[in-house]
Design a protein around this motif. Structure first.
Motif, PDB file in Angstrom:
ATOM      1  N   PRO A  48      13.998  18.743  -1.627  1.00 58.33           N
ATOM      2  CA  PRO A  48      13.455  17.405  -1.903  1.00 58.33           C
ATOM      3  C   PRO A  48      11.927  17.358  -1.877  1.00 58.33           C
ATOM      4  O   PRO A  48      11.287  18.194  -1.256  1.00 58.33           O
ATOM      5  N   ILE A  49      11.389  16.347  -2.579  1.00 56.57           N
ATOM      6  CA  ILE A  49       9.959  16.040  -2.574  1.00 56.57           C
ATOM      7  C   ILE A  49       9.775  14.800  -1.699  1.00 56.57           C
ATOM      8  O   ILE A  49      10.315  13.741  -2.012  1.00 56.57           O
ATOM      9  N   GLN A  50       9.041  14.936  -0.623  1.00 57.96           N
ATOM     10  CA  GLN A  50       8.859  13.827   0.310  1.00 57.96           C
ATOM     11  C   GLN A  50       7.482  13.202   0.148  1.00 57.96           C
ATOM     12  O   GLN A  50       6.464  13.897   0.208  1.00 57.96           O
ATOM     13  N   LEU A  51       7.476  11.885  -0.064  1.00 55.75           N
ATOM     14  CA  LEU A  51       6.235  11.114  -0.185  1.00 55.75           C
ATOM     15  C   LEU A  51       5.985  10.325   1.085  1.00 55.75           C
ATOM     16  O   LEU A  51       6.934   9.917   1.761  1.00 55.75           O
ATOM     17  N   PRO A  52       4.718  10.039   1.412  1.00 54.42           N
ATOM     18  CA  PRO A  52       4.459   9.117   2.520  1.00 54.42           C
ATOM     19  C   PRO A  52       4.885   7.698   2.137  1.00 54.42           C
ATOM     20  O   PRO A  52       4.942   7.354   0.945  1.00 54.42           O
ATOM     21  N   GLU A  53       5.195   6.884   3.132  1.00 54.11           N
ATOM     22  CA  GLU A  53       5.635   5.522   2.858  1.00 54.11           C
ATOM     23  C   GLU A  53       4.584   4.738   2.071  1.00 54.11           C
ATOM     24  O   GLU A  53       4.922   3.848   1.290  1.00 54.11           O
ATOM     25  N   SER A  54       3.319   5.057   2.269  1.00 53.16           N
ATOM     26  CA  SER A  54       2.250   4.331   1.583  1.00 53.16           C
ATOM     27  C   SER A  54       2.298   4.495   0.076  1.00 53.16           C
ATOM     28  O   SER A  54       1.725   3.685  -0.665  1.00 53.16           O
ATOM     29  N   LEU A  55       3.006   5.539  -0.417  1.00 57.41           N
ATOM     30  CA  LEU A  55       3.115   5.776  -1.859  1.00 57.41           C
ATOM     31  C   LEU A  55       4.520   5.513  -2.389  1.00 57.41           C
ATOM     32  O   LEU A  55       4.753   5.652  -3.583  1.00 57.41           O
ATOM     33  N   SER A  56       5.422   5.152  -1.515  1.00 57.32           N
ATOM     34  CA  SER A  56       6.809   4.908  -1.934  1.00 57.32           C
ATOM     35  C   SER A  56       6.998   3.459  -2.346  1.00 57.32           C
ATOM     36  O   SER A  56       7.771   2.709  -1.746  1.00 57.32           O
ATOM     37  N   ARG A  57       6.272   3.055  -3.359  1.00 57.42           N
ATOM     38  CA  ARG A  57       6.333   1.688  -3.874  1.00 57.42           C
ATOM     39  C   ARG A  57       5.960   1.711  -5.351  1.00 57.42           C
ATOM     40  O   ARG A  57       5.331   2.671  -5.818  1.00 57.42           O
ATOM     41  N   PRO A  58       6.341   0.697  -6.128  1.00 56.73           N
ATOM     42  CA  PRO A  58       6.069   0.733  -7.571  1.00 56.73           C
ATOM     43  C   PRO A  58       4.598   0.567  -7.926  1.00 56.73           C
ATOM     44  O   PRO A  58       4.146   1.072  -8.957  1.00 56.73           O
ATOM     45  N   GLN A  59       3.821  -0.154  -7.122  1.00 55.01           N
ATOM     46  CA  GLN A  59       2.416  -0.381  -7.438  1.00 55.01           C
ATOM     47  C   GLN A  59       1.616   0.916  -7.295  1.00 55.01           C
ATOM     48  O   GLN A  59       1.797   1.663  -6.335  1.00 55.01           O
ATOM     49  N   ILE A  60       0.730   1.178  -8.248  1.00 52.12           N
ATOM     50  CA  ILE A  60      -0.111   2.371  -8.180  1.00 52.12           C
ATOM     51  C   ILE A  60      -1.200   2.149  -7.136  1.00 52.12           C
ATOM     52  O   ILE A  60      -1.867   1.114  -7.114  1.00 52.12           O
ATOM     53  N   ALA A  61      -1.375   3.145  -6.274  1.00 54.54           N
ATOM     54  CA  ALA A  61      -2.367   3.068  -5.205  1.00 54.54           C
ATOM     55  C   ALA A  61      -3.682   3.689  -5.675  1.00 54.54           C
ATOM     56  O   ALA A  61      -3.691   4.716  -6.357  1.00 54.54           O
ATOM     57  N   SER A  62      -4.776   3.060  -5.311  1.00 56.03           N
ATOM     58  CA  SER A  62      -6.098   3.655  -5.491  1.00 56.03           C
ATOM     59  C   SER A  62      -6.846   3.515  -4.172  1.00 56.03           C
ATOM     60  O   SER A  62      -6.580   2.606  -3.383  1.00 56.03           O
ATOM     61  N   ARG A  63      -7.774   4.403  -3.942  1.00 55.84           N
ATOM     62  CA  ARG A  63      -8.433   4.467  -2.643  1.00 55.84           C
ATOM     63  C   ARG A  63      -9.778   3.734  -2.668  1.00 55.84           C
ATOM     64  O   ARG A  63     -10.594   3.931  -3.569  1.00 55.84           O
ATOM     65  N   LEU A  64      -9.969   2.886  -1.648  1.00 57.19           N
ATOM     66  CA  LEU A  64     -11.243   2.205  -1.469  1.00 57.19           C
ATOM     67  C   LEU A  64     -12.214   3.074  -0.669  1.00 57.19           C
ATOM     68  O   LEU A  64     -13.400   3.155  -0.984  1.00 57.19           O
ATOM     69  N   ASP A  65     -11.700   3.717   0.363  1.00 60.27           N
ATOM     70  CA  ASP A  65     -12.474   4.649   1.181  1.00 60.27           C
ATOM     71  C   ASP A  65     -11.489   5.513   1.956  1.00 60.27           C
ATOM     72  O   ASP A  65     -10.284   5.498   1.672  1.00 60.27           O
ATOM     73  N   ASN A  66     -11.967   6.248   2.951  1.00 59.61           N
ATOM     74  CA  ASN A  66     -11.094   7.169   3.667  1.00 59.61           C
ATOM     75  C   ASN A  66      -9.978   6.481   4.437  1.00 59.61           C
ATOM     76  O   ASN A  66      -8.949   7.092   4.733  1.00 59.61           O
ATOM     77  N   GLN A  67     -10.173   5.209   4.785  1.00 56.10           N
ATOM     78  CA  GLN A  67      -9.185   4.495   5.592  1.00 56.10           C
ATOM     79  C   GLN A  67      -8.356   3.482   4.819  1.00 56.10           C
ATOM     80  O   GLN A  67      -7.329   3.030   5.303  1.00 56.10           O
ATOM     81  N   ARG A  68      -8.790   3.111   3.604  1.00 57.09           N
ATOM     82  CA  ARG A  68      -8.152   1.973   2.940  1.00 57.09           C
ATOM     83  C   ARG A  68      -7.653   2.325   1.537  1.00 57.09           C
ATOM     84  O   ARG A  68      -8.332   3.011   0.776  1.00 57.09           O
ATOM     85  N   LEU A  69      -6.435   1.808   1.257  1.00 60.47           N
ATOM     86  CA  LEU A  69      -5.849   1.867  -0.079  1.00 60.47           C
ATOM     87  C   LEU A  69      -5.678   0.456  -0.613  1.00 60.47           C
ATOM     88  O   LEU A  69      -5.536  -0.497   0.149  1.00 60.47           O
ATOM     89  N   THR A  70      -5.689   0.333  -1.939  1.00 60.59           N
ATOM     90  CA  THR A  70      -5.357  -0.934  -2.565  1.00 60.59           C
ATOM     91  C   THR A  70      -4.269  -0.683  -3.604  1.00 60.59           C
ATOM     92  O   THR A  70      -4.180   0.426  -4.156  1.00 60.59           O
ATOM     93  N   TYR A  71      -3.448  -1.681  -3.861  1.00 60.27           N
ATOM     94  CA  TYR A  71      -2.304  -1.530  -4.768  1.00 60.27           C
ATOM     95  C   TYR A  71      -2.426  -2.544  -5.898  1.00 60.27           C
ATOM     96  O   TYR A  71      -2.734  -3.712  -5.666  1.00 60.27           O
ATOM     97  N   SER A  72      -2.174  -2.072  -7.122  1.00 56.84           N
ATOM     98  CA  SER A  72      -2.301  -2.936  -8.295  1.00 56.84           C
ATOM     99  C   SER A  72      -0.943  -3.522  -8.678  1.00 56.84           C
ATOM    100  O   SER A  72       0.002  -2.778  -8.955  1.00 56.84           O
ATOM    101  N   ASP A  73      -0.876  -4.848  -8.737  1.00 57.33           N
ATOM    102  CA  ASP A  73       0.356  -5.502  -9.183  1.00 57.33           C
ATOM    103  C   ASP A  73       0.550  -5.373 -10.687  1.00 57.33           C
ATOM    104  O   ASP A  73       1.662  -5.553 -11.189  1.00 57.33           O
ATOM    105  N   TYR A  74      -0.513  -5.056 -11.428  1.00 58.66           N
ATOM    106  CA  TYR A  74      -0.445  -5.029 -12.889  1.00 58.66           C
ATOM    107  C   TYR A  74      -0.422  -3.611 -13.455  1.00 58.66           C
ATOM    108  O   TYR A  74      -0.337  -3.426 -14.661  1.00 58.66           O
ATOM    109  N   ASN A  75      -0.505  -2.606 -12.576  1.00 62.21           N
ATOM    110  CA  ASN A  75      -0.428  -1.211 -12.986  1.00 62.21           C
ATOM    111  C   ASN A  75       0.570  -0.530 -12.055  1.00 62.21           C
ATOM    112  O   ASN A  75       0.290  -0.337 -10.864  1.00 62.21           O
ATOM    113  N   ARG A  76       1.737  -0.166 -12.601  1.00 60.43           N
ATOM    114  CA  ARG A  76       2.843   0.294 -11.783  1.00 60.43           C
ATOM    115  C   ARG A  76       3.452   1.580 -12.331  1.00 60.43           C
ATOM    116  O   ARG A  76       3.302   1.904 -13.510  1.00 60.43           O
ATOM    117  N   TRP A  77       4.154   2.286 -11.450  1.00 54.04           N
ATOM    118  CA  TRP A  77       4.922   3.442 -11.890  1.00 54.04           C
ATOM    119  C   TRP A  77       6.174   2.966 -12.621  1.00 54.04           C
ATOM    120  O   TRP A  77       6.783   1.973 -12.228  1.00 54.04           O
TER     121      TRP A  77
END
Length: 204
Positions: free
Chosen positions: A61-90
């Motif tokens: 199996p391929i295991q992802l962290p929970e922070s990426l196990s969602r339909p919204q595409i994640a982009s990084r703001l800095d080393n501590q913060r992610l943001t998720y786009s409601d309009y750009n999804r997997w």
């Protein structure tokens, strides 16, 4: 004569205002754009000996962290913060997409006619080796750098005896500041990851 209380008029006005904000005077809502990873090439192309001991490779199996196990595409703001786009999804499961594209890239390096299958595979598939992957990071900044960090292992057919264990850190610069550029860089990272795995497989 019908009278309306100030409270009822206030509620009606508030509802009308919310509708105008949501739909904007009859305008269409912003569309959602769906993306998937794609197979791509890399400059380093390892060659595996046709007589290599890998007769069949099971991937997963391929295991992802929970922070990426969602339909919204994640982009990084800095080393501590992610943001998720409601309009750009997997377009589907990122874990399944990653596994599928990784298999396509690996198949290009393996000797011809080497069977590959994704976990969970059918009962008739009997792998001689297995590849298991744990992803700890797979994101990046828009217009910046994509980082893929994984721990992975090549094991025997039962998945109990590790033959190779590695940690990989892959960095790819996005060619633009749009989500399409971000996903393209992620696809390139998967291709480079497949190249690393194939190089290790060639030593078996």
């Amino acid at each position: 004569m019908t009278t309306h209380s100030p409270t009822r008029l206030f509620r009606a006005s508030l509802l009308l205002l919310l509708l105008l904000i949501t739909y904007g005077c009859g305008g269409a809502r912003r569309p959602v754009i769906y993306y998937n990873l794609s197979q791509t090439t890399t400059e380093h192309r390892p060659e595996i000996d046709p007589h290599n001991k890998i007769l069949a490779l099971g991937i997963g199996p391929i295991q992802l962290p929970e922070s990426l196990s969602r339909p919204q595409i994640a982009s990084r703001l800095d080393n501590q913060r992610l943001t998720y786009s409601d309009y750009n999804r997997w377009s589907g499961s990122l874990s399944d997409d990653f596994a599928s594209v990784l298999m396509e890239n690996l198949a290009a390096y393996l000797p011809e006619q080497t069977p590959t299958a994704l976990f969970p595979w059918a009962k008739h598939f009997k792998p001689s080796h297995r590849l298991v992957v744990t992803i700890s990071q797979f994101d990046g900044q828009l217009g910046g750098e994509i980082i893929l960090i994984t721990r992975w292992a090549i094991t025997n057919s039962e998945g109990k005896e590790p033959l190779i264990t590695r940690k990989s850190t892959i960095r790819v610069k996005a060619n633009g500041d749009q989500y399409q550029d971000l996903v393209s860089a992620q696809s390139q990272a998967v291709a480079e990851f497949a190249s690393e795995i194939a190089t290790a497989l060639a030593t078996l």
